[in-house]
Design a protein around this motif. Structure first.
Motif, PDB file in Angstrom:
ATOM      1  N   THR A   2      58.206  94.955 -35.203  1.00 17.38           N
ATOM      2  CA  THR A   2      57.258  96.017 -35.684  1.00 17.38           C
ATOM      3  C   THR A   2      56.364  95.374 -36.684  1.00 17.38           C
ATOM      4  OG1 THR A   2      58.867  97.142 -37.104  1.00 17.38           O
ATOM      5  CG2 THR A   2      58.918  97.661 -34.920  1.00 17.38           C
ATOM      6  N   GLU A   3      55.298  96.006 -36.850  1.00 18.34           N
ATOM      7  CA  GLU A   3      54.458  95.803 -38.204  1.00 18.34           C
ATOM      8  C   GLU A   3      55.348  95.963 -39.640  1.00 18.34           C
ATOM      9  OE1 GLU A   3      50.019  97.336 -40.269  1.00 18.34           O
ATOM     10  OE2 GLU A   3      50.639  98.031 -38.198  1.00 18.34           O
ATOM     11  N   HIS A   4      56.255  97.077 -39.527  1.00 16.91           N
ATOM     12  CA  HIS A   4      56.909  97.255 -40.764  1.00 16.91           C
ATOM     13  C   HIS A   4      57.843  96.287 -41.022  1.00 16.91           C
ATOM     14  CE1 HIS A   4      59.113  99.233 -44.068  1.00 16.91           C
ATOM     15  NE2 HIS A   4      60.101  99.161 -43.349  1.00 16.91           N
ATOM     16  N   THR A   5      58.472  95.840 -39.968  1.00 13.33           N
ATOM     17  CA  THR A   5      59.589  94.809 -39.912  1.00 13.33           C
ATOM     18  C   THR A   5      58.763  93.474 -40.322  1.00 13.33           C
ATOM     19  OG1 THR A   5      60.945  95.802 -38.438  1.00 13.33           O
ATOM     20  CG2 THR A   5      61.320  93.554 -38.774  1.00 13.33           C
ATOM     21  N   SER A   6      57.506  93.240 -39.782  1.00 16.27           N
ATOM     22  CA  SER A   6      57.059  91.936 -40.036  1.00 16.27           C
ATOM     23  C   SER A   6      56.590  91.845 -41.440  1.00 16.27           C
ATOM     24  CB  SER A   6      55.840  91.934 -39.082  1.00 16.27           C
ATOM     25  OG  SER A   6      55.021  90.677 -39.411  1.00 16.27           O
ATOM     26  N   ARG A   7      56.073  93.022 -42.259  1.00 10.83           N
ATOM     27  CA  ARG A   7      55.747  92.815 -43.442  1.00 10.83           C
ATOM     28  C   ARG A   7      56.950  92.677 -44.311  1.00 10.83           C
ATOM     29  NH1 ARG A   7      52.718  97.614 -42.298  1.00 10.83           N
ATOM     30  NH2 ARG A   7      54.262  99.032 -43.650  1.00 10.83           N
ATOM     31  N   ASN A   8      58.094  93.271 -44.117  1.00  6.88           N
ATOM     32  CA  ASN A   8      59.357  92.847 -44.888  1.00  6.88           C
ATOM     33  C   ASN A   8      59.817  91.452 -44.796  1.00  6.88           C
ATOM     34  OD1 ASN A   8      59.384  95.534 -45.858  1.00  6.88           O
ATOM     35  ND2 ASN A   8      60.771  96.356 -44.125  1.00  6.88           N
ATOM     36  N   TYR A   9      59.595  90.826 -43.596  1.00  7.04           N
ATOM     37  CA  TYR A   9      60.142  89.687 -43.205  1.00  7.04           C
ATOM     38  C   TYR A   9      59.138  88.625 -44.067  1.00  7.04           C
ATOM     39  CZ  TYR A   9      60.403  85.193 -40.416  1.00  7.04           C
ATOM     40  OH  TYR A   9      60.589  83.931 -40.082  1.00  7.04           O
ATOM     41  N   GLU A  10      57.831  89.137 -43.942  1.00  2.00           N
ATOM     42  CA  GLU A  10      56.930  88.022 -45.044  1.00  2.00           C
ATOM     43  C   GLU A  10      57.040  87.975 -46.415  1.00  2.00           C
ATOM     44  OE1 GLU A  10      54.787  85.719 -43.856  1.00  2.00           O
ATOM     45  OE2 GLU A  10      55.288  86.341 -41.729  1.00  2.00           O
ATOM     46  N   ARG A  11      57.553  89.397 -46.812  1.00  2.39           N
ATOM     47  CA  ARG A  11      57.802  89.569 -48.158  1.00  2.39           C
ATOM     48  C   ARG A  11      59.082  88.794 -48.692  1.00  2.39           C
ATOM     49  NH1 ARG A  11      60.581  94.962 -48.866  1.00  2.39           N
ATOM     50  NH2 ARG A  11      62.269  93.725 -48.046  1.00  2.39           N
ATOM     51  N   ASP A  12      60.190  88.712 -47.771  1.00  6.04           N
ATOM     52  CA  ASP A  12      61.477  87.970 -47.862  1.00  6.04           C
ATOM     53  C   ASP A  12      60.996  86.638 -48.031  1.00  6.04           C
ATOM     54  OD1 ASP A  12      62.578  90.462 -47.953  1.00  6.04           O
ATOM     55  OD2 ASP A  12      63.381  90.329 -46.052  1.00  6.04           O
ATOM     56  N   LEU A  13      60.157  86.091 -47.034  1.00  8.84           N
ATOM     57  CA  LEU A  13      59.815  84.507 -47.016  1.00  8.84           C
ATOM     58  C   LEU A  13      58.990  84.231 -48.422  1.00  8.84           C
ATOM     59  CD1 LEU A  13      58.760  83.799 -43.445  1.00  8.84           C
ATOM     60  CD2 LEU A  13      60.709  82.674 -44.626  1.00  8.84           C
ATOM     61  N   GLN A  14      58.245  85.029 -48.605  1.00  7.81           N
ATOM     62  CA  GLN A  14      57.489  84.878 -50.104  1.00  7.81           C
ATOM     63  C   GLN A  14      58.301  84.919 -51.283  1.00  7.81           C
ATOM     64  OE1 GLN A  14      54.361  83.790 -50.335  1.00  7.81           O
ATOM     65  NE2 GLN A  14      54.394  84.035 -52.500  1.00  7.81           N
ATOM     66  N   GLU A  15      59.202  85.727 -51.310  1.00 11.79           N
ATOM     67  CA  GLU A  15      60.361  86.000 -52.324  1.00 11.79           C
ATOM     68  C   GLU A  15      61.284  84.609 -52.455  1.00 11.79           C
ATOM     69  OE1 GLU A  15      64.002  88.617 -54.126  1.00 11.79           O
ATOM     70  OE2 GLU A  15      62.815  89.328 -52.180  1.00 11.79           O
ATOM     71  N   LEU A  16      61.532  83.829 -51.326  1.00  4.41           N
ATOM     72  CA  LEU A  16      62.053  82.941 -51.252  1.00  4.41           C
ATOM     73  C   LEU A  16      61.373  81.535 -51.754  1.00  4.41           C
ATOM     74  CD1 LEU A  16      64.578  80.812 -50.269  1.00  4.41           C
ATOM     75  CD2 LEU A  16      63.710  80.872 -48.054  1.00  4.41           C
ATOM     76  N   LYS A  17      60.240  81.722 -51.389  1.00  7.57           N
ATOM     77  CA  LYS A  17      59.202  80.519 -51.959  1.00  7.57           C
ATOM     78  C   LYS A  17      59.017  80.710 -53.528  1.00  7.57           C
ATOM     79  CE  LYS A  17      56.114  80.284 -47.910  1.00  7.57           C
ATOM     80  NZ  LYS A  17      54.777  80.562 -47.358  1.00  7.57           N
ATOM     81  N   GLU A  18      58.864  82.009 -54.083  1.00 13.56           N
ATOM     82  CA  GLU A  18      58.662  82.210 -55.175  1.00 13.56           C
ATOM     83  C   GLU A  18      59.976  81.761 -56.017  1.00 13.56           C
ATOM     84  OE1 GLU A  18      57.413  86.213 -55.697  1.00 13.56           O
ATOM     85  OE2 GLU A  18      55.565  85.864 -55.010  1.00 13.56           O
ATOM     86  N   THR A  19      61.287  82.242 -55.748  1.00 12.14           N
ATOM     87  CA  THR A  19      62.437  81.772 -56.414  1.00 12.14           C
ATOM     88  C   THR A  19      62.555  80.225 -56.419  1.00 12.14           C
ATOM     89  OG1 THR A  19      63.070  84.031 -55.432  1.00 12.14           O
ATOM     90  CG2 THR A  19      64.973  82.317 -56.382  1.00 12.14           C
ATOM     91  N   LEU A  20      62.292  79.522 -55.158  1.00 12.63           N
ATOM     92  CA  LEU A  20      62.463  78.152 -55.208  1.00 12.63           C
ATOM     93  C   LEU A  20      61.604  77.531 -56.270  1.00 12.63           C
ATOM     94  CD1 LEU A  20      62.929  77.228 -51.620  1.00 12.63           C
ATOM     95  CD2 LEU A  20      64.357  76.515 -53.453  1.00 12.63           C
ATOM     96  N   LEU A  21      60.345  78.191 -56.522  1.00  9.88           N
ATOM     97  CA  LEU A  21      59.323  77.498 -57.265  1.00  9.88           C
ATOM     98  C   LEU A  21      59.869  77.690 -58.749  1.00  9.88           C
ATOM     99  CD1 LEU A  21      55.850  78.300 -55.700  1.00  9.88           C
ATOM    100  CD2 LEU A  21      56.941  75.981 -55.774  1.00  9.88           C
ATOM    101  N   PHE A  22      60.465  78.861 -58.835  1.00 11.93           N
ATOM    102  CA  PHE A  22      60.836  79.471 -60.201  1.00 11.93           C
ATOM    103  C   PHE A  22      62.070  78.398 -60.570  1.00 11.93           C
ATOM    104  CE2 PHE A  22      64.515  81.402 -62.663  1.00 11.93           C
ATOM    105  CZ  PHE A  22      63.870  81.570 -63.789  1.00 11.93           C
ATOM    106  N   LEU A  23      62.936  78.042 -59.702  1.00 12.47           N
ATOM    107  CA  LEU A  23      63.890  77.331 -59.936  1.00 12.47           C
ATOM    108  C   LEU A  23      63.551  75.697 -60.280  1.00 12.47           C
ATOM    109  CD1 LEU A  23      66.776  76.348 -60.092  1.00 12.47           C
ATOM    110  CD2 LEU A  23      67.039  76.269 -57.522  1.00 12.47           C
ATOM    111  N   GLY A  24      62.492  75.319 -59.589  1.00  6.31           N
ATOM    112  CA  GLY A  24      62.016  73.877 -59.843  1.00  6.31           C
ATOM    113  C   GLY A  24      61.221  73.900 -61.098  1.00  6.31           C
ATOM    114  N   GLY A  25      60.661  74.966 -61.375  1.00  6.33           N
ATOM    115  CA  GLY A  25      59.860  74.939 -62.592  1.00  6.33           C
ATOM    116  C   GLY A  25      60.654  74.872 -63.795  1.00  6.33           C
ATOM    117  N   THR A  26      61.693  75.807 -63.537  1.00  3.72           N
ATOM    118  CA  THR A  26      62.797  75.727 -64.705  1.00  3.72           C
ATOM    119  C   THR A  26      63.370  74.297 -64.913  1.00  3.72           C
ATOM    120  OG1 THR A  26      63.264  78.103 -64.346  1.00  3.72           O
ATOM    121  CG2 THR A  26      65.071  76.765 -65.421  1.00  3.72           C
TER     122      THR A  26
END
Length: 230
Positions: A2-26
């Motif tokens: 569903t569209e709602h589930t898809s948005r949540n999925y994309e949000r989770d993927l984005q959070e994963l990217k951002e956390t990895l980039l934070f870890l790498g930057g640190t």
């Protein structure tokens, strides 16, 4: 999906990217501060790097949690599945890079308590090179860019050569004057830590190539594991 589930999925993927980039930057900032503490003989800054280690450990656990949740709850397929499973591997390399920055800081504290042995030339050059490798490897991962990952692989030999060059120079200091041995060994350790950081950046780049192209470039010439005989 569903569209709602898809948005949540994309949000989770984005959070994963951002956390990895934070870890790498640190981790990258820890390398920079550890080398700066060495060059400036700043034990307080080195201790600040050592105290940053729990931040890296916490980010590693967060990445693991995000990846496992995505695998269990979202059932990703194709490229997203490769992206998430690669993230699970990359995070281990990033955590080890943070550990190695801490190791550099620990040697920096010890060297700050002794007279300087020699001007630092190759060490900051190595640090700059491996930091760039880490940054480029992470960018390649986030952008899913195998060409950028291959560029990282091409930089590892130069770091290895600097490590060998510095070791030979420090060996001369140790042979000429036994009192130099403890300081020269500590600098040798720092160079080895930097060389290992370059190896971890190379690992990340190799995994990015596999993620994007399905080719394992870690062991050229090895075609696969032979099946076991029953």
């Amino acid at each position: 999906m569903t569209e709602h589930t898809s948005r949540n999925y994309e949000r989770d993927l984005q959070e994963l990217k951002e956390t990895l980039l934070f870890l790498g930057g640190t981790a990258e900032e820890m390398i920079s501060q550890a080398i700066r503490s060495l060059l400036n003989r700043d034990a307080a800054l080195a201790r600040k790097v050592i105290e940053s280690d729990p931040t890296v450990d916490s980010a590693e656990l967060e990445v693991d949690h995000l990846c496992l949740n995505l695998l269990a709850l979202r059932q990703p397929a194709a490229s997203d599945l490769r992206f998430i499973t690669t993230a699970l591997k990359i995070v281990t390399d990033l955590e080890r890079i943070g550990d190695l920055a801490v190791n550099i800081a620990e040697r920096s504290v010890e060297l700050a308590a002794e007279p300087p042995l020699k001007p630092y030339i190759d060490v900051p050059r190595m640090a700059s090179a491996v930091s760039a490798m880490v940054r480029q490897a992470l960018d390649a991962f986030v952008n899913r860019d195998p060409d950028q990952a291959r560029a990282v692989l091409g930089q590892d030999a130069a770091v290895d050569q600097l490590n060998v060059q510095l070791f030979r120079e420090l060996l001369t200091y140790m042979i000429e004057e036994p009192k130099n041995v403890s300081r020269a060994l500590r600098i040798t350790f720092i160079a080895k830590y930097l060389e290992r950081i370059g190896d971890h950046a190379t690992n990340i780049a190799q995994m990015v190539i596999f993620m994007c192209e399905g080719r394992d470039v870690r062991h050229p010439g090895v075609r696969g594991v032979a099946p076991r005989r029953s």
